[in-house]
Scaffold this motif. Structure first.
Motif, PDB file in Angstrom:
ATOM      1  N   SER A  31      16.740-104.042  85.652  1.00  0.00           N
ATOM      2  CA  SER A  31      15.484-104.306  86.373  1.00  0.00           C
ATOM      3  C   SER A  31      15.470-103.613  87.725  1.00  0.00           C
ATOM      4  O   SER A  31      15.580-104.257  88.762  1.00  0.00           O
ATOM      5  N   PHE A  32      15.368-102.310  87.710  1.00  0.00           N
ATOM      6  CA  PHE A  32      15.373-101.555  88.963  1.00  0.00           C
ATOM      7  C   PHE A  32      13.968-101.454  89.550  1.00  0.00           C
ATOM      8  O   PHE A  32      12.973-101.477  88.829  1.00  0.00           O
ATOM      9  N   VAL A  33      13.904-101.312  90.859  1.00  0.00           N
ATOM     10  CA  VAL A  33      12.641-101.016  91.515  1.00  0.00           C
ATOM     11  C   VAL A  33      12.114 -99.689  90.981  1.00  0.00           C
ATOM     12  O   VAL A  33      12.888 -98.755  90.754  1.00  0.00           O
ATOM     13  N   MET A  34      10.810 -99.606  90.791  1.00  0.00           N
ATOM     14  CA  MET A  34      10.213 -98.421  90.171  1.00  0.00           C
ATOM     15  C   MET A  34       9.394 -97.600  91.170  1.00  0.00           C
ATOM     16  O   MET A  34       8.568 -98.155  91.892  1.00  0.00           O
ATOM     17  N   PRO A  35       9.590 -96.279  91.200  1.00  0.00           N
ATOM     18  CA  PRO A  35       8.718 -95.411  91.999  1.00  0.00           C
ATOM     19  C   PRO A  35       7.502 -95.002  91.161  1.00  0.00           C
ATOM     20  O   PRO A  35       7.599 -94.157  90.267  1.00  0.00           O
ATOM     21  N   TYR A  36       6.380 -95.635  91.424  1.00  0.00           N
ATOM     22  CA  TYR A  36       5.159 -95.365  90.648  1.00  0.00           C
ATOM     23  C   TYR A  36       4.398 -94.166  91.202  1.00  0.00           C
ATOM     24  O   TYR A  36       4.397 -93.935  92.411  1.00  0.00           O
ATOM     25  N   TYR A  37       3.720 -93.445  90.306  1.00  0.00           N
ATOM     26  CA  TYR A  37       2.882 -92.345  90.769  1.00  0.00           C
ATOM     27  C   TYR A  37       1.547 -92.351  90.033  1.00  0.00           C
ATOM     28  O   TYR A  37       1.429 -92.887  88.924  1.00  0.00           O
ATOM     29  N   ARG A  38       0.549 -91.755  90.670  1.00  0.00           N
ATOM     30  CA  ARG A  38      -0.790 -91.665  90.094  1.00  0.00           C
ATOM     31  C   ARG A  38      -0.831 -90.498  89.118  1.00  0.00           C
ATOM     32  O   ARG A  38      -1.098 -89.361  89.489  1.00  0.00           O
ATOM     33  N   LYS A  39      -0.575 -90.778  87.863  1.00  0.00           N
ATOM     34  CA  LYS A  39      -0.500 -89.724  86.855  1.00  0.00           C
ATOM     35  C   LYS A  39      -1.835 -88.991  86.725  1.00  0.00           C
ATOM     36  O   LYS A  39      -1.870 -87.768  86.518  1.00  0.00           O
ATOM     37  N   ASP A  40      -2.956 -89.713  86.850  1.00  0.00           N
ATOM     38  CA  ASP A  40      -4.260 -89.071  86.731  1.00  0.00           C
ATOM     39  C   ASP A  40      -4.461 -88.023  87.820  1.00  0.00           C
ATOM     40  O   ASP A  40      -4.969 -86.924  87.559  1.00  0.00           O
ATOM     41  N   ILE A  41      -4.026 -88.322  89.041  1.00  0.00           N
ATOM     42  CA  ILE A  41      -4.180 -87.372  90.138  1.00  0.00           C
ATOM     43  C   ILE A  41      -3.161 -86.238  90.017  1.00  0.00           C
ATOM     44  O   ILE A  41      -3.479 -85.074  90.281  1.00  0.00           O
ATOM     45  N   PHE A  42      -1.940 -86.576  89.604  1.00  0.00           N
ATOM     46  CA  PHE A  42      -0.934 -85.531  89.377  1.00  0.00           C
ATOM     47  C   PHE A  42      -1.448 -84.520  88.359  1.00  0.00           C
ATOM     48  O   PHE A  42      -1.318 -83.301  88.553  1.00  0.00           O
ATOM     49  N   ASP A  43      -2.012 -85.016  87.255  1.00  0.00           N
ATOM     50  CA  ASP A  43      -2.528 -84.121  86.211  1.00  0.00           C
ATOM     51  C   ASP A  43      -3.691 -83.282  86.730  1.00  0.00           C
ATOM     52  O   ASP A  43      -3.773 -82.067  86.464  1.00  0.00           O
ATOM     53  N   LYS A  44      -4.562 -83.890  87.482  1.00  0.00           N
ATOM     54  CA  LYS A  44      -5.728 -83.202  88.014  1.00  0.00           C
ATOM     55  C   LYS A  44      -5.328 -82.098  88.995  1.00  0.00           C
ATOM     56  O   LYS A  44      -5.897 -80.997  88.987  1.00  0.00           O
ATOM     57  N   LYS A  45      -4.324 -82.392  89.817  1.00  0.00           N
ATOM     58  CA  LYS A  45      -3.874 -81.439  90.832  1.00  0.00           C
ATOM     59  C   LYS A  45      -2.824 -80.450  90.309  1.00  0.00           C
ATOM     60  O   LYS A  45      -2.495 -79.480  90.989  1.00  0.00           O
TER      61      LYS A  45
END
Length: 553
Positions: free
Chosen positions: A224-238
């Motif tokens: 149960s590690f802390v997770m680094p979340y990212y905005r996949k929709d924005i990553f894909d768009k950019k």
């Protein structure tokens, strides 16, 4: 900064996040010395492990109610991705174990407490055979209330005790004020309570305080590690690529940040920095055979320095630097593209944005090693929240408390779990497309109270977003492949009271350093002071402890 922080199951952070009241405190984070020992006579300090612990804990009888679609692997939670047939739910408590005798329970609660006698409480009491009077306390200030209660002569029948509150004299009080549950749960005696018997043994070992089994655990998956979340929709768009090293992350962050457009690359990344640089929490014997505390390792300082580089580069949102507002809201608003939280955020953000922003996509980056190689991660504690029964409680009170805990620990796919999590159909939720959906009454009454008493073996299940459960489980499986255990893994260590607050200033110092308000020399000086003020003596104490009990890894 956390040293390989694990999200620790239903930790303080996850409860705060679930009510959108995020704070900077995380259970399982920077390993402050939670000096929770008793008197220096040693009667209440130390730890019990190995064969000695095996004699104290319940017999493990795993549940066979619902086979997970994604079995636990590499220390992960199990995953359920199919819809449950609500008309064919299994029964895990075939007869009421409670007698209906009055039972007072004190528990932390984040949010507005349900009204006494509400429909949810009545339904649970009727099903479990209990008559609970809840003393729900504000989770943000729970430690103050807990300390006051334990210092008094009037203690509720059952009290929820989170690990992060075991500071100062509270740990000492735990061993003095709560009873040994061995006569009720040790060995095969637990079979009277099948849901408690299905709690993994490692989690039960963490409930041993002062040489006796005192805590009923809420299990946590080791991965149960802390997770680094990212905005996949924005990553894909950019057209952004997910960074694979510490340097890549900093380079990407500089490119992605535009203060003019009010977009910053990330929030405060120090919660995951320890994981990236391979720092361990607590005490651990290294490959060189030397016993070190977390703040003594080079990786600790390396993680701090990298976190500071992000602040210095201006890629962290100003509100994160000021430690104000809610990073999760900044994330969903697109003001930051990466933020750190526990596993619960994956589902909560997905559900929250489903209608408001259909294009929203949240993913968790795999934790990378600082140099771009595989990470070195350290297992989460098998449990860090317990419910305990006051010393001197009558047999009937104890049995009613255990009946409540057994009901609360019902596994996924059962009528009991459904009632605990959703309440009563038609009153608290309706079924749409085979999926239970809470209404306003459900959202106001079915909140963390009963769920604090105990829990089943860790799992992910989101009938409305089954793909999220799959991703959560698979992420933990991937990260769990790089997991190690520290020397004190699986031990509930009670430190001598004389070391209380030995490292109490380190967390604030870290916060100040990464934000540029303190120098590295200040951190190094604090470490030296820690050693000379008792840290080295505490190391000797831990050496004796590990020599006696053996290593957890």
């Amino acid at each position: 900064m956390t040293l390989n922080a694990a999200s620790s199951g239903p930790s303080r952070r996850s409860f705060l996040a679930s009510t959108a009241v995020a704070t900077a405190a995380v259970a399982g984070g920077m390993p402050l010395l939670t000096a929770c020992g008793g008197s220096d006579s040693g009667k209440r300090e130390g730890a019990t492990s190995g064969k000695a612990a095996d004699k104290l804990i319940p017999t493990y009888v795993p549940s066979t109610v619902a086979k997970p679609d994604i079995p636990s692997k590499n220390g992960s939670s199990a995953g359920y991705t199919g819809k449950v047939d609500l008309a064919a739910l299994a029964t895990s408590v075939p007869k009421k174990l409670g007698t209906g005798a009055p039972l007072e329970i004190m528990s932390p609660l984040w949010g507005t407490p349900p009204k006494p006698g509400c429909a949810y409480y009545k339904a649970l009491d009727a099903a479990a055979g209990t008559k609970v009077t809840w003393q729900n306390q504000d989770g943000n200030t729970y430690g103050q209330k807990l300390g006051a209660i334990l210092a008094s002569s009037s203690i509720p029948d059952m009290v929820v005790v989170p690990d992060w509150e075991l500071v100062g004299k509270i740990g000492n009080a735990v061993t003095a004020k709560f009873m040994d549950l061995g006569p009720y749960l040790q060995g095969d005696k637990v079979k009277k309570y099948p849901n408690l018997a299905a709690i993994p043994s490692d989690s039960w070992r963490m409930g041993i305080f002062g040489g006796s089994l005192r805590g009923i655990p809420m299990p946590t998956a080791p991965a149960s590690f802390v997770m680094p979340y990212y905005r996949k929709d924005i990553f894909d768009k950019k057209g952004y690529s997910v960074p694979k090293s510490a340097d890549e992350f900093l380079s990407w962050a500089k490119d992605a940040t535009s203060a003019k457009a009010k977009v910053w690359a990330c929030g405060d990344m120090s919660w995951v920095a320890g994981s990236i640089f391979g720092a361990f929490p607590g005490w651990n014997i290294g490959d060189d055979g030397k016993l070190r505390y977390g703040i003594e390792q080079p990786e600790y300082l390396e993680g701090l320095e990298w976190s500071r580089k992000l602040f210095d580069a201006g890629v962290v949102h100003p509100d994160d630097k000021a430690r104000s507002g809610d990073a999760g809201q900044r994330f969903t608003a697109g003001q930051i593209l990466v933020y750190v939280s526990d596993a619960s955020a994956w589902y909560m953000k997905t559900a929250e944005q489903a209608k408001a922003n259909p294009d929203f996509q949240i993913e968790a980056m795999d934790i990378f090693g600082a140099d771009g190689g595989n990470p070195t991660l350290y297992a989460s504690s098998p449990a860090n929240i317990w419910s305990m029964i006051r010393e001197g409680a009558s047999k009937e009170t104890v049995e009613n408390a255990l009946a409540a805990a057994d009901f609360a620990a019902a596994p996924y796919g059962t009528k009991e779990r459904m009632l605990v999590d959703y309440g009563v159909e038609g009153t608290h939720y309706t079924v749409k497309g085979g999926v239970p959906v809470k209404n306003d009454q459900g959202n106001s009454e079915v909140i963390n109270a009963w769920t604090m008493l105990a829990a089943p073996a860790p799992y992910f299940a989101h009938p409305d977003f089954p793909d999220v459960a799959r991703k959560q489980a698979e992420w933990q499986q991937r990260m769990g492949a790089f997991m190690k255990k520290t020397s004190t893994y699986g031990m509930k260590v009670i430190e001598p009271a004389r070391y209380a607050n030995l490292a109490s200033q380190h967390e604030q110092l870290q916060i100040d350093y990464v934000r540029g308000n303190k120098k590295l020399s200040d951190v190094q000086a604090a470490i030296s002071t820690w050693k000379s003020s008792g840290g080295d003596k505490l190391r000797d104490w831990y050496k004796e402890l590990l020599d006696k009990n053996g290593s957890g890894n």
